[in-house]
Design a protein around this motif. Structure first.
Motif, PDB file in Angstrom:
ATOM      1  N   TYR A  84      14.810 -26.754  24.355  1.00 46.43           N
ATOM      2  CA  TYR A  84      15.963 -25.901  24.085  1.00 46.43           C
ATOM      3  C   TYR A  84      16.611 -26.240  22.748  1.00 46.43           C
ATOM      4  N   GLU A  85      16.730 -27.510  22.459  1.00 45.43           N
ATOM      5  CA  GLU A  85      17.417 -27.952  21.244  1.00 45.43           C
ATOM      6  C   GLU A  85      16.555 -27.855  19.994  1.00 45.43           C
ATOM      7  N   ASN A  86      15.274 -27.588  20.172  1.00 43.25           N
ATOM      8  CA  ASN A  86      14.364 -27.507  19.025  1.00 43.25           C
ATOM      9  C   ASN A  86      13.544 -26.216  19.082  1.00 43.25           C
ATOM     10  N   PRO A  87      14.204 -25.077  18.826  1.00 42.88           N
ATOM     11  CA  PRO A  87      13.483 -23.797  18.848  1.00 42.88           C
ATOM     12  C   PRO A  87      12.412 -23.752  17.759  1.00 42.88           C
ATOM     13  N   GLN A  88      11.385 -22.967  18.020  1.00 42.57           N
ATOM     14  CA  GLN A  88      10.251 -22.872  17.108  1.00 42.57           C
ATOM     15  C   GLN A  88      10.226 -21.517  16.411  1.00 42.57           C
ATOM     16  N   ASP A  89       9.938 -21.540  15.111  1.00 41.51           N
ATOM     17  CA  ASP A  89       9.745 -20.305  14.334  1.00 41.51           C
ATOM     18  C   ASP A  89      10.907 -19.333  14.470  1.00 41.51           C
ATOM     19  N   GLY A  90      12.116 -19.874  14.457  1.00 40.36           N
ATOM     20  CA  GLY A  90      13.300 -19.020  14.473  1.00 40.36           C
ATOM     21  C   GLY A  90      13.606 -18.363  15.805  1.00 40.36           C
ATOM     22  N   GLU A  91      12.961 -18.791  16.863  1.00 44.02           N
ATOM     23  CA  GLU A  91      13.195 -18.164  18.164  1.00 44.02           C
ATOM     24  C   GLU A  91      14.625 -18.402  18.636  1.00 44.02           C
ATOM     25  N   LYS A  92      15.160 -17.441  19.357  1.00 42.01           N
ATOM     26  CA  LYS A  92      16.487 -17.540  19.962  1.00 42.01           C
ATOM     27  C   LYS A  92      16.285 -17.738  21.457  1.00 42.01           C
ATOM     28  N   ILE A  93      16.456 -18.964  21.917  1.00 43.98           N
ATOM     29  CA  ILE A  93      16.127 -19.295  23.303  1.00 43.98           C
ATOM     30  C   ILE A  93      17.259 -18.907  24.241  1.00 43.98           C
ATOM     31  N   ALA A  94      16.920 -18.076  25.235  1.00 44.87           N
ATOM     32  CA  ALA A  94      17.881 -17.711  26.273  1.00 44.87           C
ATOM     33  C   ALA A  94      17.747 -18.624  27.476  1.00 44.87           C
ATOM     34  N   SER A  95      16.531 -19.102  27.745  1.00 42.72           N
ATOM     35  CA  SER A  95      16.323 -20.043  28.842  1.00 42.72           C
ATOM     36  C   SER A  95      15.017 -20.797  28.621  1.00 42.72           C
ATOM     37  N   VAL A  96      14.934 -21.970  29.244  1.00 44.67           N
ATOM     38  CA  VAL A  96      13.707 -22.765  29.239  1.00 44.67           C
ATOM     39  C   VAL A  96      13.370 -23.075  30.686  1.00 44.67           C
ATOM     40  N   CYS A  97      12.145 -22.725  31.104  1.00 43.28           N
ATOM     41  CA  CYS A  97      11.724 -22.906  32.483  1.00 43.28           C
ATOM     42  C   CYS A  97      10.720 -24.054  32.589  1.00 43.28           C
ATOM     43  N   ALA A  98      10.792 -24.784  33.681  1.00 37.27           N
ATOM     44  CA  ALA A  98       9.848 -25.869  33.885  1.00 37.27           C
ATOM     45  C   ALA A  98       8.446 -25.343  34.158  1.00 37.27           C
ATOM     46  N   CYS A  99       8.345 -24.174  34.843  1.00 37.49           N
ATOM     47  CA  CYS A  99       7.035 -23.689  35.273  1.00 37.49           C
ATOM     48  C   CYS A  99       7.109 -22.204  35.582  1.00 37.49           C
ATOM     49  N   ALA A 143      13.905 -15.656  23.526  1.00 36.86           N
ATOM     50  CA  ALA A 143      12.725 -16.395  23.980  1.00 36.86           C
ATOM     51  C   ALA A 143      13.018 -17.073  25.313  1.00 36.86           C
ATOM     52  N   GLN A 144      11.967 -17.238  26.113  1.00 36.28           N
ATOM     53  CA  GLN A 144      12.058 -17.964  27.378  1.00 36.28           C
ATOM     54  C   GLN A 144      10.814 -18.860  27.496  1.00 36.28           C
ATOM     55  N   PRO A 145      10.815 -19.987  26.810  1.00 36.39           N
ATOM     56  CA  PRO A 145       9.665 -20.888  26.909  1.00 36.39           C
ATOM     57  C   PRO A 145       9.455 -21.389  28.338  1.00 36.39           C
ATOM     58  N   ILE A 146       8.188 -21.467  28.750  1.00 34.82           N
ATOM     59  CA  ILE A 146       7.814 -21.994  30.056  1.00 34.82           C
ATOM     60  C   ILE A 146       6.910 -23.197  29.815  1.00 34.82           C
ATOM     61  N   LEU A 147       7.328 -24.365  30.278  1.00 36.37           N
ATOM     62  CA  LEU A 147       6.637 -25.603  29.917  1.00 36.37           C
ATOM     63  C   LEU A 147       5.258 -25.726  30.549  1.00 36.37           C
ATOM     64  N   TYR A 148       5.132 -25.311  31.807  1.00 32.91           N
ATOM     65  CA  TYR A 148       3.869 -25.485  32.513  1.00 32.91           C
ATOM     66  C   TYR A 148       3.384 -24.154  33.083  1.00 32.91           C
TER      67      TYR A 148
END
Length: 205
Positions: A84-99, A143-148
């Motif tokens: 969450y604290e290190n967005p990639q390529d200018g992404e605007k993170i709304a949430s980060v999911c574990a899976c 963005a909504q990165p999903i870790l797994y």
């Protein structure tokens, strides 16, 4: 400032699972909060109530976790916060999911979730509401990165999740979920897959 992590809990539904879940969250960056309800309440309302509380308290972000899950390795919390604290390529993170179960353990950006109007209480009660939110996250260029790419990360346990829907176990919530499931599914398909005939496609219901 610590990040609030919420559990949503209906009284007298497997208190031992809630206790295990709460006790598993041992992290110096987290403030655990349990929201208790005397009876079942639509999940969309529960999450919007938490979101409102975080807005009023001016929390930059907040986390949510299933009350029938456990954290086996606190590194998963660090991974979510770091992503969450290190967005990639200018992404605007709304949430980060574990899976892939997007609300098993998830972090929400308070202001960005507010921009998306939170969870749709008019269309959804307990199912498909997170998929609806994901659609809106992407549609609004968040963005909504999903870790797994799995139903549960290796740092967590969710082995008791079936208890909540097991009709043979006292205190199960099967009636709560089944009562709203068809309504929620129909709402989702009307919104995002209008060409699908819900009445003739037996695989959906």
């Amino acid at each position: 400032m610590k990040i609030p992590l919420y559990f949503n809990y209906i009284e007298n539904t497997f208190p031992e699972l809630l206790e295990d879940a709460v006790n598993s969250v041992r992290h110096d960056k987290i403030d655990v909060r349990v929201v208790r309800h005397a009876k079942a309440k639509p999940f969309t309302q529960c999450l919007n109530d938490i979101q409102k509380e975080c807005l009023e308290r001016k929390d930059k972000c907040w986390m949510f976790m299933h009350c029938d899950a456990e954290i086996l390795d606190p590194a998963i919390i660090d991974m979510i916060i770091d992503r969450y604290e290190n967005p990639q390529d200018g992404e605007k993170i709304a949430s980060v999911c574990a899976c892939d179960i997007t609300d098993l353990l998830v972090l929400y950006d308070t202001e960005r979730i507010q921009e998306l109007d939170g969870w749709n209480e008019e269309k959804f009660d307990n199912s498909f509401m997170e998929l609806d939110l994901r659609h809106r996250i992407y549609a609004n260029q968040f963005a909504q990165p999903i870790l797994y790419n799995s139903v549960c990360p290796i740092q967590m346990s969710h082995k008791e999740s079936s208890s909540l829907r097991d009709k043979n176990k006292e205190g199960n919530l099967l009636k709560v979920y089944s009562k709203s499931y068809e309504k929620d599914m129909r709402s989702f398909f009307r919104m995002y897959h209008p060409d699908v005939d819900m009445d003739t496609n037996e695989g959906l219901l």
